[in-house]
Write an enzyme that holds these catalytic residues in place. Structure first.
Site, PDB file in Angstrom:
ATOM      1  N   SER A  54       9.486   4.164  -5.931  1.00 31.21           N
ATOM      2  CA  SER A  54       8.566   4.633  -4.891  1.00 31.21           C
ATOM      3  C   SER A  54       8.453   3.593  -3.786  1.00 31.21           C
ATOM      4  CB  SER A  54       7.176   4.915  -5.465  1.00 31.21           C
ATOM      5  OG  SER A  54       6.282   5.253  -4.421  1.00 31.21           O
ATOM      6  N   VAL A  59       8.116  -4.103  -4.805  1.00 26.53           N
ATOM      7  CA  VAL A  59       9.548  -4.376  -4.934  1.00 26.53           C
ATOM      8  C   VAL A  59      10.361  -3.330  -4.169  1.00 26.53           C
ATOM      9  CG1 VAL A  59      11.484  -4.644  -6.543  1.00 26.53           C
ATOM     10  CG2 VAL A  59       9.249  -5.582  -7.131  1.00 26.53           C
ATOM     11  N   CYS A  60       9.953  -2.072  -4.243  1.00 24.40           N
ATOM     12  CA  CYS A  60      10.668  -1.004  -3.532  1.00 24.40           C
ATOM     13  C   CYS A  60      10.567  -1.209  -2.027  1.00 24.40           C
ATOM     14  CB  CYS A  60      10.107   0.362  -3.918  1.00 24.40           C
ATOM     15  SG  CYS A  60      10.223   0.729  -5.681  1.00 24.40           S
ATOM     16  N   ASP A  61       9.402  -1.582  -1.557  1.00 26.34           N
ATOM     17  CA  ASP A  61       9.176  -1.892  -0.149  1.00 26.34           C
ATOM     18  C   ASP A  61      10.104  -3.028   0.265  1.00 26.34           C
ATOM     19  OD1 ASP A  61       7.832  -3.795   1.863  1.00 26.34           O
ATOM     20  OD2 ASP A  61       6.569  -2.028   2.099  1.00 26.34           O
TER      21      ASP A  61
END
Length: 166
Positions: A54, A59-61
């Site tokens: 997501s 971490v995804c950002d």
């Protein structure tokens, strides 16, 4: 199948794990304008496919921002980020984050990409973290299934694989 954990807990991964040399499986996801996007859209191009659970997590950002920064110097390489976030949320997030070189795509509808690439976390209905590089012939040239879904991928290895093909 890859042994993947989420926050240290083992999870069940649905789909077939891909290997280098496999033909990139077809899939159908949604672009931010709700138009369909399939493997046909990347044929003939070197493409990095960055997969995140997501965009609204740290971490995804960071992963998406890193590939967006790197994309500026990747001549002849397209960069996609695929998650199960809704297309509207992806568009909002990209606008707020200034993401303009990575195309975000949503697998929320039927998990077509996740099933085809062996990434569906059954217990959470999210995609596991991974990076694929697809060559101009539509074959998997690099693959990393990140063993702990909350860890970063090996950015340098993925970028080197893509640069070698471009």
């Amino acid at each position: 199948m890859a042994n993947i954990t989420f926050k240290g807990n083992p999870v069940t991964i649905l789909g077939k794990e891909l290997k280098v040399g496999d033909v990139a499986p077809d899939f159908s996801v949604l672009a931010n304008d709700l138009s369909p996007f399939t493997v046909e859209n990347i044929k003939g191009n070197v493409t990095i496919i960055s997969v995140v659970p997501s965009l609204d997590t740290g971490v995804c950002d960071a992963q998406t921002r890193r590939f967006n920064e790197e994309a500026a110097s990747l001549d002849g390489v397209s960069v996609l980020t695929i998650s199960v976030d809704l297309p509207f949320a992806q568009k909002r997030w990209c606008g707020a984050a200034g993401i303009d070189k990575v195309q975000t795509l949503s697998d929320h509808r039927d998990l077509s990409f996740g099933k085809a690439y062996g990434l569906v976390i059954e217990e959470l209905r999210l995609l596991a973290r991974a990076v694929f590089v697809i060559n101009q012939q539509g074959e998997v040239a690099y693959v990393e299934y990140v063993s702990e879904a909350t860890n970063h991928p090996d950015y340098e290895a993925a970028l080197a694989a893509a640069k070698q093909l471009a």
